[in-house]
Design a protein around this motif. Structure first.
Motif, mmCIF file in Angstrom:
data_model
loop_
_atom_site.group_PDB
_atom_site.id
_atom_site.type_symbol
_atom_site.label_atom_id
_atom_site.label_comp_id
_atom_site.label_asym_id
_atom_site.label_seq_id
_atom_site.Cartn_x
_atom_site.Cartn_y
_atom_site.Cartn_z
ATOM 1 N N ASN A 48 -3.814 36.044 38.981
ATOM 2 C CA ASN A 48 -4.533 35.462 40.102
ATOM 3 C C ASN A 48 -5.439 34.363 39.568
ATOM 4 O OD1 ASN A 48 -6.152 34.874 42.320
ATOM 5 N ND2 ASN A 48 -6.333 37.008 42.966
ATOM 6 N N LEU A 49 -5.137 33.110 39.894
ATOM 7 C CA LEU A 49 -5.896 31.986 39.363
ATOM 8 C C LEU A 49 -6.971 31.544 40.345
ATOM 9 C CD1 LEU A 49 -3.041 29.793 37.835
ATOM 10 C CD2 LEU A 49 -4.370 31.611 36.775
ATOM 11 N N GLU A 50 -8.137 31.209 39.785
ATOM 12 C CA GLU A 50 -9.252 30.735 40.589
ATOM 13 C C GLU A 50 -9.677 29.351 40.105
ATOM 14 O OE1 GLU A 50 -11.334 35.086 41.515
ATOM 15 O OE2 GLU A 50 -12.388 33.592 40.296
ATOM 16 N N ILE A 51 -9.854 28.431 41.031
ATOM 17 C CA ILE A 51 -10.434 27.133 40.694
ATOM 18 C C ILE A 51 -11.940 27.300 40.729
ATOM 19 C CG2 ILE A 51 -10.629 24.704 41.310
ATOM 20 C CD1 ILE A 51 -7.944 24.913 42.711
ATOM 21 N N ASP A 52 -12.569 27.212 39.567
ATOM 22 C CA ASP A 52 -14.001 27.483 39.445
ATOM 23 C C ASP A 52 -14.810 26.202 39.581
ATOM 24 O OD1 ASP A 52 -16.276 28.952 39.036
ATOM 25 O OD2 ASP A 52 -16.114 28.976 36.852
ATOM 26 N N LEU B 219 -9.153 16.323 46.001
ATOM 27 C CA LEU B 219 -8.298 17.023 46.957
ATOM 28 C C LEU B 219 -6.915 17.252 46.374
ATOM 29 C CD1 LEU B 219 -9.268 15.296 50.326
ATOM 30 C CD2 LEU B 219 -10.170 17.389 49.306
ATOM 31 N N ASN B 220 -6.508 16.426 45.409
ATOM 32 C CA ASN B 220 -5.221 16.644 44.748
ATOM 33 C C ASN B 220 -5.189 17.980 44.033
ATOM 34 O OD1 ASN B 220 -3.797 14.364 45.501
ATOM 35 N ND2 ASN B 220 -4.648 13.123 43.849
ATOM 36 N N THR B 221 -6.358 18.424 43.550
ATOM 37 C CA THR B 221 -6.422 19.721 42.878
ATOM 38 C C THR B 221 -5.993 20.825 43.831
ATOM 39 O OG1 THR B 221 -8.272 18.903 41.556
ATOM 40 C CG2 THR B 221 -7.877 21.277 41.533
ATOM 41 N N LEU B 222 -6.500 20.784 45.051
ATOM 42 C CA LEU B 222 -6.134 21.804 46.041
ATOM 43 C C LEU B 222 -4.666 21.700 46.422
ATOM 44 C CD1 LEU B 222 -9.203 21.683 48.462
ATOM 45 C CD2 LEU B 222 -8.808 23.216 46.540
ATOM 46 N N LYS B 223 -4.155 20.469 46.466
ATOM 47 C CA LYS B 223 -2.770 20.263 46.898
ATOM 48 C C LYS B 223 -1.759 20.681 45.836
ATOM 49 C CE LYS B 223 -1.267 16.025 46.922
ATOM 50 N NZ LYS B 223 -0.135 16.016 45.953
ATOM 51 N N ARG C 44 -4.813 30.881 43.872
ATOM 52 C CA ARG C 44 -4.988 31.691 45.070
ATOM 53 C C ARG C 44 -6.423 31.672 45.586
ATOM 54 N NH1 ARG C 44 -1.949 37.314 43.391
ATOM 55 N NH2 ARG C 44 -0.247 36.392 42.182
ATOM 56 N N THR C 45 -7.359 31.310 44.702
ATOM 57 C CA THR C 45 -8.772 31.434 45.052
ATOM 58 C C THR C 45 -9.521 30.147 44.744
ATOM 59 O OG1 THR C 45 -8.700 33.811 44.551
ATOM 60 C CG2 THR C 45 -10.875 32.783 44.681
ATOM 61 N N MET D 31 -5.907 30.006 50.820
ATOM 62 C CA MET D 31 -6.664 30.420 49.652
ATOM 63 C C MET D 31 -7.815 31.342 50.055
ATOM 64 S SD MET D 31 -6.913 26.743 47.673
ATOM 65 C CE MET D 31 -7.283 27.432 46.057
ATOM 66 N N HIS D 32 -8.160 32.267 49.137
ATOM 67 C CA HIS D 32 -9.378 33.048 49.312
ATOM 68 C C HIS D 32 -10.557 32.196 48.859
ATOM 69 C CE1 HIS D 32 -6.532 36.609 48.919
ATOM 70 N NE2 HIS D 32 -7.051 36.711 50.122
ATOM 71 N N ILE D 33 -11.696 32.349 49.520
ATOM 72 C CA ILE D 33 -12.874 31.561 49.207
ATOM 73 C C ILE D 33 -13.968 32.471 48.660
ATOM 74 C CG2 ILE D 33 -14.557 29.904 50.056
ATOM 75 C CD1 ILE D 33 -11.674 28.962 50.324
ATOM 76 N N VAL D 34 -14.450 32.129 47.471
ATOM 77 C CA VAL D 34 -15.579 32.839 46.866
ATOM 78 C C VAL D 34 -16.746 31.863 46.784
ATOM 79 C CG1 VAL D 34 -16.458 34.044 44.830
ATOM 80 C CG2 VAL D 34 -14.054 34.288 45.466
ATOM 81 N N ALA D 35 -17.895 32.278 47.289
ATOM 82 C CA ALA D 35 -19.110 31.465 47.178
ATOM 83 C C ALA D 35 -20.016 32.104 46.136
ATOM 84 C CB ALA D 35 -19.822 31.378 48.521
ATOM 85 N N GLU D 36 -20.334 31.354 45.088
ATOM 86 C CA GLU D 36 -21.218 31.886 44.051
ATOM 87 C C GLU D 36 -22.578 31.210 44.114
ATOM 88 O OE1 GLU D 36 -20.034 31.141 40.023
ATOM 89 O OE2 GLU D 36 -19.131 29.212 40.528
#
Length: 341
Positions: free
Chosen positions: A236-240, A249-253, A258-259, A293-298
């Protein structure tokens, strides 16, 4: 480049103009440069010139890699920091072998405020019980390249922890680990994680991998296809730190993650900027949700922030409002009741 000048003769505006002129003289469409300068103000003309240059160079090195800093001035505090940093570098290998490094956990809660995951963070505790701040040792280990050894240790400790939770009420928990940009330079990150998961017999989906957006955009990561390899292997990969730097926005595309993990510094701006920040973070959350994508707010610190982020659709929240990072036994003691312990 080092500069040294007579004390009292230095003017910041003159240096800024000089650096700008140099930049314009060498900048071309086919390549770009970053110019960093270190300044040493000469208070004693009897000091040998090589030492003056060395001090100016120390100032320059203190901002290397920081795109928003063009120059720095030498001061005695900087010397102490550099000496302290070198001491930590020299101490590191022995400290790792003696078991002075350990993992702490900071919980991530769902919209119902129940703990479902935790981020793994490295802590350095010396034999006399002194805690060395990560803000102090992480940067110097990154600069020296030794962060790779620490990360590999933390990843294995995390895999071992998941193994110990198997068959217990804590088995549903997932944990996330960080990957430093240097890791991609010195090891095969995908092969390392696959090997750890196989060695400890853990579910790969339970070991979440946080990769900063800047790392994802690097040439080395793109050419090695490491992101695709990790995703294909079932991690499960997360973009931190999305939103913390030059978010693309290319990163998201393009990235099979998943996160999306957001830095909510947008919500902690001045009243003048807060509304604009809220509009941006709302838009990013909605984009992530539309992409599945799942969204985590830190960085959640207040009840207002928690409620607002839940209202926007964040799936998971992390921050001091819920808990500081704590040792594994403390984590189990504090949150085990949610799992019937």
């Amino acid at each position: 480049m080092p500069f040294f000048c007579r004390a009292g003769a230095y003017e910041e505006k003159n240096l800024k103009k000089l650096l700008k002129d140099i930049f314009l003289a060498v900048e071309k469409d086919i390549y770009h440069i970053q110019i960093h300068a270190g300044v040493y103000a000469v208070t004693d003309p009897d000091i040998p010139v090589p030492i003056m240059i060395n001090h100016a160079d120390m100032a320059r090195k203190s901002i290397t890699g920081k795109a928003n800093r063009r120059f720095a001035c030498y001061n005695p505090k900087l010397m102490k920091e550099l000496i302290r940093g070198q001491r930590l570098v020299n101490m590191f290998k022995g400290a790792l072998e003696r078991g002075e490094f350990t993992i702490y956990l900071q919980p991530q809660v769902n919209r119902d405020k129940r703990v479902v995951s935790a981020e793994v963070l490295a802590r350095w505790i010396t034999p006399d019980g002194t805690a060395i701040s990560p803000a102090e040792f992480i940067p110097v280990l990154e600069d020296s390249g030794q962060i790779v050894e620490l990360d590999r240790f933390i990843w294995e400790e995390s895999a071992r922890l998941l193994k110990t939770w198997m068959g217990t009420p804590l088995e549903p928990l997932t944990i996330s680990v960080n990957v430093s940009p240097q890791d991609f330079e010195y090891m095969d990150v995908a092969a390392t994680f696959i090997s750890l998961a196989d060695t400890y017999g853990i579910d790969r989906e339970k070991l979440k991998i946080e990769i900063t957006e800047s790392s994802i955009l690097s040439r080395r990561v793109k050419e090695s296809h490491v992101i695709d390899r990790l995703a294909d292997a079932g991690f499960n990969l997360e973009i931190d730190d999305f939103g913390k730097g030059y978010s693309s926005l290319n990163t998201l595309k393009d990235i099979n993650a998943r996160t999306l993990k957001l830095d909510i510094a947008f919500l902690q701006m001045t009243d003048k900027d807060k509304k604009r920040g809220e509009v941006i973070i709302e838009s990013v959350i909605q984009m992530g949700k539309c992409l599945g994508m799942h969204i985590v707010a830190e960085g959640v610190e207040t009840v207002r922030e928690r409620d607002y982020l839940i209202h926007l659709g964040c799936d998971y929240l992390q921050g001091y409002l819920f808990s500081w990072p704590v040792p594994v036994p403390g984590f189990v003691e504090k949150f085990g009741w949610q799992f019937g312990l």
